[in-house]
Design a protein around this motif. Sequence first.
Motif, PDB file in Angstrom:
ATOM      1  N   THR A 116       3.447   3.156  18.498  1.00 56.42           N
ATOM      2  CA  THR A 116       3.579   3.274  17.040  1.00 56.42           C
ATOM      3  C   THR A 116       3.765   4.723  16.604  1.00 56.42           C
ATOM      4  O   THR A 116       4.195   4.974  15.485  1.00 56.42           O
ATOM      5  CB  THR A 116       2.349   2.706  16.291  1.00 56.42           C
ATOM      6  OG1 THR A 116       1.192   3.467  16.644  1.00 56.42           O
ATOM      7  CG2 THR A 116       2.117   1.255  16.621  1.00 56.42           C
TER       8      THR A 116
ATOM      9  N   ILE B  55      -1.447  -1.572  11.199  1.00 57.27           N
ATOM     10  CA  ILE B  55      -1.694  -0.593  12.262  1.00 57.27           C
ATOM     11  C   ILE B  55      -0.435   0.219  12.561  1.00 57.27           C
ATOM     12  O   ILE B  55      -0.515   1.405  12.900  1.00 57.27           O
ATOM     13  CB  ILE B  55      -2.233  -1.332  13.520  1.00 57.27           C
ATOM     14  CG1 ILE B  55      -3.281  -0.509  14.231  1.00 57.27           C
ATOM     15  CG2 ILE B  55      -1.138  -1.726  14.467  1.00 57.27           C
ATOM     16  CD1 ILE B  55      -4.004  -1.290  15.326  1.00 57.27           C
ATOM     17  N   THR B  56       0.725  -0.416  12.395  1.00 61.62           N
ATOM     18  CA  THR B  56       1.981   0.273  12.706  1.00 61.62           C
ATOM     19  C   THR B  56       2.437   1.156  11.559  1.00 61.62           C
ATOM     20  O   THR B  56       3.119   2.162  11.758  1.00 61.62           O
ATOM     21  CB  THR B  56       3.066  -0.753  13.065  1.00 61.62           C
ATOM     22  OG1 THR B  56       2.525  -1.726  13.951  1.00 61.62           O
ATOM     23  CG2 THR B  56       4.242  -0.099  13.755  1.00 61.62           C
ATOM     24  N   LEU B  57       2.058   0.782  10.324  1.00 61.73           N
ATOM     25  CA  LEU B  57       2.447   1.592   9.162  1.00 61.73           C
ATOM     26  C   LEU B  57       1.727   2.933   9.117  1.00 61.73           C
ATOM     27  O   LEU B  57       2.183   3.868   8.455  1.00 61.73           O
ATOM     28  CB  LEU B  57       2.140   0.839   7.859  1.00 61.73           C
ATOM     29  CG  LEU B  57       3.060  -0.317   7.497  1.00 61.73           C
ATOM     30  CD1 LEU B  57       2.659  -0.890   6.157  1.00 61.73           C
ATOM     31  CD2 LEU B  57       4.514   0.131   7.460  1.00 61.73           C
TER      32      LEU B  57
ATOM     33  N   GLU C 284      13.138   6.743   9.106  1.00 61.17           N
ATOM     34  CA  GLU C 284      13.077   8.165   9.401  1.00 61.17           C
ATOM     35  C   GLU C 284      14.436   8.847   9.246  1.00 61.17           C
ATOM     36  O   GLU C 284      14.530  10.065   9.295  1.00 61.17           O
ATOM     37  CB  GLU C 284      12.537   8.385  10.820  1.00 61.17           C
ATOM     38  CG  GLU C 284      11.265   7.618  11.122  1.00 61.17           C
ATOM     39  CD  GLU C 284      10.026   8.187  10.444  1.00 61.17           C
ATOM     40  OE1 GLU C 284      10.123   9.283   9.886  1.00 61.17           O
ATOM     41  OE2 GLU C 284       8.974   7.522  10.468  1.00 61.17           O
TER      42      GLU C 284
ATOM     43  N   TYR D 244      -5.201   9.532  11.999  1.00 60.70           N
ATOM     44  CA  TYR D 244      -4.325   8.468  12.490  1.00 60.70           C
ATOM     45  C   TYR D 244      -4.988   7.702  13.634  1.00 60.70           C
ATOM     46  O   TYR D 244      -5.075   6.472  13.613  1.00 60.70           O
ATOM     47  CB  TYR D 244      -3.002   9.099  12.945  1.00 60.70           C
ATOM     48  CG  TYR D 244      -2.084   8.207  13.726  1.00 60.70           C
ATOM     49  CD1 TYR D 244      -1.489   7.102  13.134  1.00 60.70           C
ATOM     50  CD2 TYR D 244      -1.795   8.479  15.063  1.00 60.70           C
ATOM     51  CE1 TYR D 244      -0.624   6.303  13.849  1.00 60.70           C
ATOM     52  CE2 TYR D 244      -0.937   7.686  15.779  1.00 60.70           C
ATOM     53  CZ  TYR D 244      -0.348   6.602  15.178  1.00 60.70           C
ATOM     54  OH  TYR D 244       0.493   5.799  15.886  1.00 60.70           O
TER      55      TYR D 244
ATOM     56  N   PHE E 117       7.343   9.324  14.633  1.00 57.76           N
ATOM     57  CA  PHE E 117       7.079  10.701  14.200  1.00 57.76           C
ATOM     58  C   PHE E 117       7.825  11.744  15.049  1.00 57.76           C
ATOM     59  O   PHE E 117       8.613  12.525  14.504  1.00 57.76           O
ATOM     60  CB  PHE E 117       5.566  10.965  14.160  1.00 57.76           C
ATOM     61  CG  PHE E 117       5.215  12.336  13.690  1.00 57.76           C
ATOM     62  CD1 PHE E 117       5.486  12.729  12.397  1.00 57.76           C
ATOM     63  CD2 PHE E 117       4.630  13.248  14.551  1.00 57.76           C
ATOM     64  CE1 PHE E 117       5.188  14.007  11.959  1.00 57.76           C
ATOM     65  CE2 PHE E 117       4.330  14.532  14.117  1.00 57.76           C
ATOM     66  CZ  PHE E 117       4.612  14.916  12.823  1.00 57.76           C
TER      67      PHE E 117
ATOM     68  N   VAL F  69       1.585   5.369  10.976  1.00 57.56           N
ATOM     69  CA  VAL F  69       2.348   6.551  11.396  1.00 57.56           C
ATOM     70  C   VAL F  69       3.186   7.112  10.251  1.00 57.56           C
ATOM     71  O   VAL F  69       3.461   8.315  10.207  1.00 57.56           O
ATOM     72  CB  VAL F  69       3.235   6.232  12.622  1.00 57.56           C
ATOM     73  CG1 VAL F  69       4.446   5.416  12.230  1.00 57.56           C
ATOM     74  CG2 VAL F  69       3.655   7.513  13.319  1.00 57.56           C
ATOM     75  N   LEU F  70       3.572   6.249   9.299  1.00 55.63           N
ATOM     76  CA  LEU F  70       4.379   6.737   8.172  1.00 55.63           C
ATOM     77  C   LEU F  70       3.611   7.755   7.349  1.00 55.63           C
ATOM     78  O   LEU F  70       4.200   8.516   6.583  1.00 55.63           O
ATOM     79  CB  LEU F  70       4.803   5.574   7.270  1.00 55.63           C
ATOM     80  CG  LEU F  70       5.710   4.530   7.891  1.00 55.63           C
ATOM     81  CD1 LEU F  70       6.090   3.489   6.853  1.00 55.63           C
ATOM     82  CD2 LEU F  70       6.969   5.184   8.463  1.00 55.63           C
ATOM     83  N   GLU F  71       2.285   7.760   7.498  1.00 60.71           N
ATOM     84  CA  GLU F  71       1.464   8.655   6.689  1.00 60.71           C
ATOM     85  C   GLU F  71       1.369  10.059   7.286  1.00 60.71           C
ATOM     86  O   GLU F  71       0.831  10.962   6.654  1.00 60.71           O
ATOM     87  CB  GLU F  71       0.057   8.057   6.524  1.00 60.71           C
ATOM     88  CG  GLU F  71       0.040   6.606   6.088  1.00 60.71           C
ATOM     89  CD  GLU F  71       0.413   6.396   4.624  1.00 60.71           C
ATOM     90  OE1 GLU F  71       0.517   7.393   3.906  1.00 60.71           O
ATOM     91  OE2 GLU F  71       0.604   5.240   4.214  1.00 60.71           O
ATOM     92  N   ILE F  72       1.862  10.235   8.514  1.00 58.03           N
ATOM     93  CA  ILE F  72       1.889  11.599   9.062  1.00 58.03           C
ATOM     94  C   ILE F  72       3.073  12.321   8.437  1.00 58.03           C
ATOM     95  O   ILE F  72       4.220  11.932   8.611  1.00 58.03           O
ATOM     96  CB  ILE F  72       2.004  11.595  10.602  1.00 58.03           C
ATOM     97  CG1 ILE F  72       0.866  10.775  11.224  1.00 58.03           C
ATOM     98  CG2 ILE F  72       1.970  13.030  11.132  1.00 58.03           C
ATOM     99  CD1 ILE F  72       0.907  10.746  12.741  1.00 58.03           C
TER     100      ILE F  72
ATOM    101  N   ILE G 182       7.663  -4.130  14.945  1.00 59.00           N
ATOM    102  CA  ILE G 182       7.545  -3.358  13.706  1.00 59.00           C
ATOM    103  C   ILE G 182       7.896  -1.896  13.973  1.00 59.00           C
ATOM    104  O   ILE G 182       8.642  -1.278  13.219  1.00 59.00           O
ATOM    105  CB  ILE G 182       6.122  -3.482  13.118  1.00 59.00           C
ATOM    106  CG1 ILE G 182       5.798  -4.942  12.838  1.00 59.00           C
ATOM    107  CG2 ILE G 182       5.992  -2.669  11.850  1.00 59.00           C
ATOM    108  CD1 ILE G 182       4.317  -5.247  12.807  1.00 59.00           C
TER     109      ILE G 182
ATOM    110  N   VAL H 188       0.823  -1.217   0.000  1.00 51.83           N
ATOM    111  CA  VAL H 188       0.000   0.000   0.000  1.00 51.83           C
ATOM    112  C   VAL H 188       0.856   1.265   0.000  1.00 51.83           C
ATOM    113  O   VAL H 188       0.425   2.301  -0.503  1.00 51.83           O
ATOM    114  CB  VAL H 188      -0.984  -0.003   1.195  1.00 51.83           C
ATOM    115  CG1 VAL H 188      -0.275   0.304   2.493  1.00 51.83           C
ATOM    116  CG2 VAL H 188      -2.113   0.987   0.949  1.00 51.83           C
TER     117      VAL H 188
ATOM    118  N   PRO I  49      -4.245   2.604   5.293  1.00 50.41           N
ATOM    119  CA  PRO I  49      -3.340   3.764   5.364  1.00 50.41           C
ATOM    120  C   PRO I  49      -3.531   4.755   4.218  1.00 50.41           C
ATOM    121  O   PRO I  49      -3.328   5.962   4.410  1.00 50.41           O
ATOM    122  CB  PRO I  49      -1.941   3.112   5.298  1.00 50.41           C
ATOM    123  CG  PRO I  49      -2.134   1.758   5.896  1.00 50.41           C
ATOM    124  CD  PRO I  49      -3.517   1.322   5.456  1.00 50.41           C
TER     125      PRO I  49
ATOM    126  N   LEU J  41      10.781   0.226  12.039  1.00 49.20           N
ATOM    127  CA  LEU J  41      10.428   1.334  11.136  1.00 49.20           C
ATOM    128  C   LEU J  41      11.245   2.585  11.411  1.00 49.20           C
ATOM    129  O   LEU J  41      11.347   3.471  10.554  1.00 49.20           O
ATOM    130  CB  LEU J  41       8.941   1.686  11.273  1.00 49.20           C
ATOM    131  CG  LEU J  41       7.947   0.721  10.658  1.00 49.20           C
ATOM    132  CD1 LEU J  41       6.542   1.256  10.818  1.00 49.20           C
ATOM    133  CD2 LEU J  41       8.239   0.488   9.181  1.00 49.20           C
TER     134      LEU J  41
END
Lengths: 210, 210, 210, 210
Positions: free
Chosen positions: C100, B25-27, C31, B60, C104, B29-32, C23, A29, B103, C27
């Motif tokens: 999670t 669910i953990t991914l 970053e 989120y 960020f 945060v990458l979208e912030i 995870i 995704v 996400p 991740l």
Amino acid sequence: MNETEEANETARLETFSDGVFAIAITLLVLEIHVPDAAEIAEHGGLAQALIDLYPSYLAYVTSFVTILIMWINHHLIFRAISRIDHFLFMFNGLLLLGITFVPFPTTVLAGHLDGDDSDVAAAFFAGTFALIALCFNLLWRYAAIGNRLLRRDINPAFVTAINFRYAFGIPIYSFAALIAFVSPEVSFGICVLLAILYFVPTRLQPVTLP
Amino acid sequence: MNETEEANETARLETFSDGVFAIAITLLVLEIHVPDAAEIAEHGGLAQALIDLYPSYLAYVTSFVTILIMWINHHLIFRAISRIDHFLFMFNGLLLLGITFVPFPTTVLAGHLDGDDSDVAAAFFAGTFALIALCFNLLWRYAAIGNRLLRRDINPAFVTAINFRYAFGIPIYSFAALIAFVSPEVSFGICVLLAILYFVPTRLQPVTLP
Amino acid sequence: MNETEEANETARLETFSDGVFAIAITLLVLEIHVPDAAEIAEHGGLAQALIDLYPSYLAYVTSFVTILIMWINHHLIFRAISRIDHFLFMFNGLLLLGITFVPFPTTVLAGHLDGDDSDVAAAFFAGTFALIALCFNLLWRYAAIGNRLLRRDINPAFVTAINFRYAFGIPIYSFAALIAFVSPEVSFGICVLLAILYFVPTRLQPVTLP
Amino acid sequence: MNETEEANETARLETFSDGVFAIAITLLVLEIHVPDAAEIAEHGGLAQALIDLYPSYLAYVTSFVTILIMWINHHLIFRAISRIDHFLFMFNGLLLLGITFVPFPTTVLAGHLDGDDSDVAAAFFAGTFALIALCFNLLWRYAAIGNRLLRRDINPAFVTAINFRYAFGIPIYSFAALIAFVSPEVSFGICVLLAILYFVPTRLQPVTLP
């Protein structure tokens, strides 16, 4: 190692592989590009921009379903395998290498399915699956030849059935990669069809019940 | 397959699904989106830039909580399922496809919740959950009709309760998707409320203790 | 549910939580911003560009170690918990939401540790951990009050020790968040120290052996 | 803790570590940069742009295989370890910190393998593996000295063999990091060779069967 330890080692390799499959399938995704303000303006609004992402959705669903079906097949052959050795480990590793690579050709395909380079993108996509099919064959045939690593009570008809099913993967995915230069749509269609074909269950079980 | 093998296969599918839920669910945060120097200057400092990300936090938290509650519900119905077949596998795969997609609409919503396209973004968000609700219904009803794949000692009241709960998901999420074009806030509020509603536990157990 | 089922449910929640911790911790590396050609030129070569990323490494290591130590603590309290209920589930979910989220504030801190907004970045970082400490307290105290969800043979001295340890988290992380506006370095140092402090093992076991 | 609990704790740490290995290995693909329209035009078409990504593929495969082999080695030493303590936990955490960091030097190497800064990139890559080799040594030697945490029935020849194998890692990877400033190709070649070398199985088992 005794038999319990062998079973533990096999289970552990499978659990690790399951984890890699689960992560690879979920990462797909991230490859759907979120349209930014400039792109939305260009498409005339968010709704149209989201609709115009259809190649991404198509590539996403295809890769998702293909990895999922590969996971089922991976599990099916591991139900027949009772012990592992260093070479099986290597062939399984090669297979996982192929599986984790899938998000990359998926993104390339999603970005070019409706553009000038759709032939190259479709060939790259199908070619990746041809290589994964090769890894599946290496893994299976290494374990199966002379029942090297299979269960002692393995059903010979099951081995024959898997041999038969796996004989198709490499040539058909390779053909799909070549035909992409004539018609990317046909190439992509073959990939979709082949995934569905591999989803059709074999009625044979690894072990026949008494 | 005998019963032990059936239980193993079911447990394995559930473990794989759990992994996908945990990763999805953990991914999130990458979208912030981390604000860059230009954006920080535009917002007049890092503090204000972080505060102005509130639509991202809101999206989120909502997606996180919704996936978490879907995981509880997934587990609840798997406590009632005692064996799997190829079709259940497919419906579970469709459900996971929906979960891993979350996400993407979350990012879209986060980027447009306070902008012009908030109606489209909220409809896309609610629409995704309507599709996931559809997958949940397919999975559950396929397993439950005629007790096809449920435990033999299943509590019929439990089946009725789940049937009742699942009847709401598709129409209400679909309504939320449509109402978004009138009020995105109401649409988003319905999504939040529905997640909370699905968190309310059923007092019934899959199996009644003697 | 009988005791075996209760133990299974608890184990499953813990396995899911473990997955989320694993995870989230992995991740963090995404970053670290890979310097592009323009940035390398600006820093006068790749070597210098990599060295100048030291705030990223510092933030990365701190977040990694903190999440790892939180995982140990999470596991420690789950060794004392023998069953779960819907509220414990919710508090555990809140805790995972906090965990999670860590990548960020870590990225924000990494990007601003040596800049003008280091006070805000450090406060945001410490503030996140204050909220996570709050979630840990909710989870633990909900389970522990009146031995609601603890093992029947729980060692009371263990409960007292955990109560004592957890009493520090919220006030000290909150203090670190406030002091950031005076000295970001002191704020960050407190976060590092507190992680180390929570790594110091309690000599008490959840259950005293006969 | 009694022996069952010790075995459980050890298994849990290993499962958590396995998860981190599986995620780190799967994240590697995110580091392959998908060429955008401008880059494709510059390379004269998608096909050439994909071919010119060969340093990325090379770095990807090398890191994948190296992490996979490190996972095998991690598992091998955990078959010899029967219990964990707080320090072993810390050394294992340091090792995981190194493993999760690998995607970053991999990306740096992929971006500079055919450029001016290839010496720095190769040194950074090899240097990361030197640090990971250090962590492996700390973990193993802490557990092995005086059979501190090993199984009581451990095969002494196995301990000697692992000691011998691990003695090479730090000096050779460090040498590879230094030689990078003379020849990045030789440095990278040493990393590849060392991974292969560590894949060669030891014929000794942690426990000799009666």
